[in-house]
Enzyme design. Structure first.
Site, mmCIF file in Angstrom:
data_model
loop_
_atom_site.group_PDB
_atom_site.id
_atom_site.type_symbol
_atom_site.label_atom_id
_atom_site.label_comp_id
_atom_site.label_asym_id
_atom_site.label_seq_id
_atom_site.Cartn_x
_atom_site.Cartn_y
_atom_site.Cartn_z
ATOM 1 C CE1 TYR A 140 88.364 39.378 7.215
ATOM 2 C CE2 TYR A 140 90.354 40.106 8.345
ATOM 3 C CZ TYR A 140 89.029 40.299 8.017
ATOM 4 O OH TYR A 140 88.361 41.401 8.480
ATOM 5 C CG HIS A 188 86.746 38.355 17.549
ATOM 6 N ND1 HIS A 188 85.563 38.084 16.920
ATOM 7 C CD2 HIS A 188 87.600 38.739 16.581
ATOM 8 C CE1 HIS A 188 85.703 38.306 15.623
ATOM 9 N NE2 HIS A 188 86.931 38.698 15.389
#
Ligand code: UDP
Length: 331
Positions: A140, A188
């Protein structure tokens, strides 16, 4: 100024679009709704489209006479990027190249790019400045850094003006909790912790307590999404004031508060907000995570006059709680 926001129906993109619209900008959110939500945007500004669709992008850029592109659209989960890197190279790098080429061909010369603090080499203490060493630890982060590099090269060769914004950890409910995070699957920390008091999970797993940090859990800089959005407004406005100076054709800004909190501190603050105990379970490290990411945000404050409205983690989490309580299943 006429703005096209790729990924404009997502969590951060929509928060920025809503603020821009409030301030009278003409904004078009370009989103395929793969991860974004129509409900996160006021009626009339959504253009449904894929980022790999060069002809639609070109048409939109020309017909809507776009001045600035804000490029939010991306795959964003560190752990997933380790398991499925090809998705990240395709969605992030290949699609960004497509967008940049469409911009150049349509003579759109200004871009704001959503990058990440994950591009930096890990630090044991203190905060990161924009000139610190780069060492992306996950696919990422590699894709985000590669796009930064592409933008810089295009700036040098083709006169593209850019603002690269390196986000730290965006969180919180926007507009007092009217809008918020709704990822599927959720990865998250804050939304996952809040699933415990919502009765959707029994405990929060903590990914590692053997990091080189005071309590052994990872330290991050949690910035409220509306403060993050405000930084975008200031960055886009800086194009007009700074463009005459060649040195300012491109700038990089860290977008964070300057305060770090560990995973355990986030959980404790959440317990205070919800008024109850949140059970934890220690788990192994998650691949791709690093010890400490805290923003040195002096450049953002000095050059763009930015100041966070939220400077207390509990207040930030309270807005996230407001959102999740009222939307336990998302939009
Ligand atoms: N984290 C955790 N448990 C979870 C989700 C996240 O311990 O279920 C940790 C993660 O390892 C990282 C921090 O919380 O240190 C923030 O992770 P998040 O995915 O929210 O954001 P990132 O820092 O990856 O952008």
């Amino acid at each position: 100024m006429r703005i096209l926001a790729t990924g404009g129906a997502g969590y951060v993109g929509s928060a920025v679009c809503r603020q821009l619209l409030k301030r009278g900008y003409e904004v078009f959110a370009y989103d395929n709704l793969g991860k974004g939500f129509r409900q996160a945007l006021p009626d009339g500004c959504l253009i449904e489209g894929d980022l790999d669709d060069y002809s639609l992008l070109s048409k939109v850029l020309r017909e809507r006479r776009i001045d600035v592109v804000m490029h939010f659209a991306a795959s964003i989960a560190v752990g997933e990027s380790v398991e499925q890197p090809r998705l990240y190279y395709r969605n992030n790098i290949a699609n960004s190249l497509n967008l940049l080429e469409a911009m150049l061909d349509a003579d759109v010369k200004r871009i704001l790019f959503s990058s990440t603090a994950a591009v930096y080499a890990p630090i044991a203490e203190g905060s990161l400045s924009e000139n610190d060493a780069i060492a992306p630890a996950s696919p990422y982060a590699v894709t985000k850094h590669t796009i930064e590099q592409m933008i810089r090269d295009f700036s040098h060769a083709y006169g593209l003006n850019y603002r690269i914004l390196r986000y730290f950890n965006a969180c919180g409910g926007s507009n007092g909790g009217q809008y918020g995070e709704a990822h599927d699957p959720e990865t998250h920390l804050i939304p996952l912790v809040l699933q415990v008091p919502l009765g959707q999970r029994e405990f929060i797993g903590v990914f590692g307590d053997d990091y080189n940090t005071p309590d052994g859990t990872c330290v991050r800089d949690y910035i409220h999404v509306d403060d993050l959005a405000d930084a975008h407004i200031r960055a886009v406005e800086s194009f007009d004031t700074n463009e005459t100076s060649k040195a300012k054709a491109g700038s990089i800004y860290n977008i964070g508060t300057g305060t770090g909190n560990s995973v355990l501190e986030v959980i404790r603050a959440t317990e205070e907000v919800v008024g109850g105990k949140i059970p934890i379970k220690m788990l192994n490290r998650r691949a791709g995570d690093t010890d400490r990411l805290v923003a040195g945000a002096e450049r953002l404050r000095k050059e763009l006059g930015w100041k966070p409205k939220y400077d207390n983690l509990r207040d930030v989490i309270a807005t996230a709680w407001q959102w999740h309580k009222s939307h336990p299943n998302g939009y």
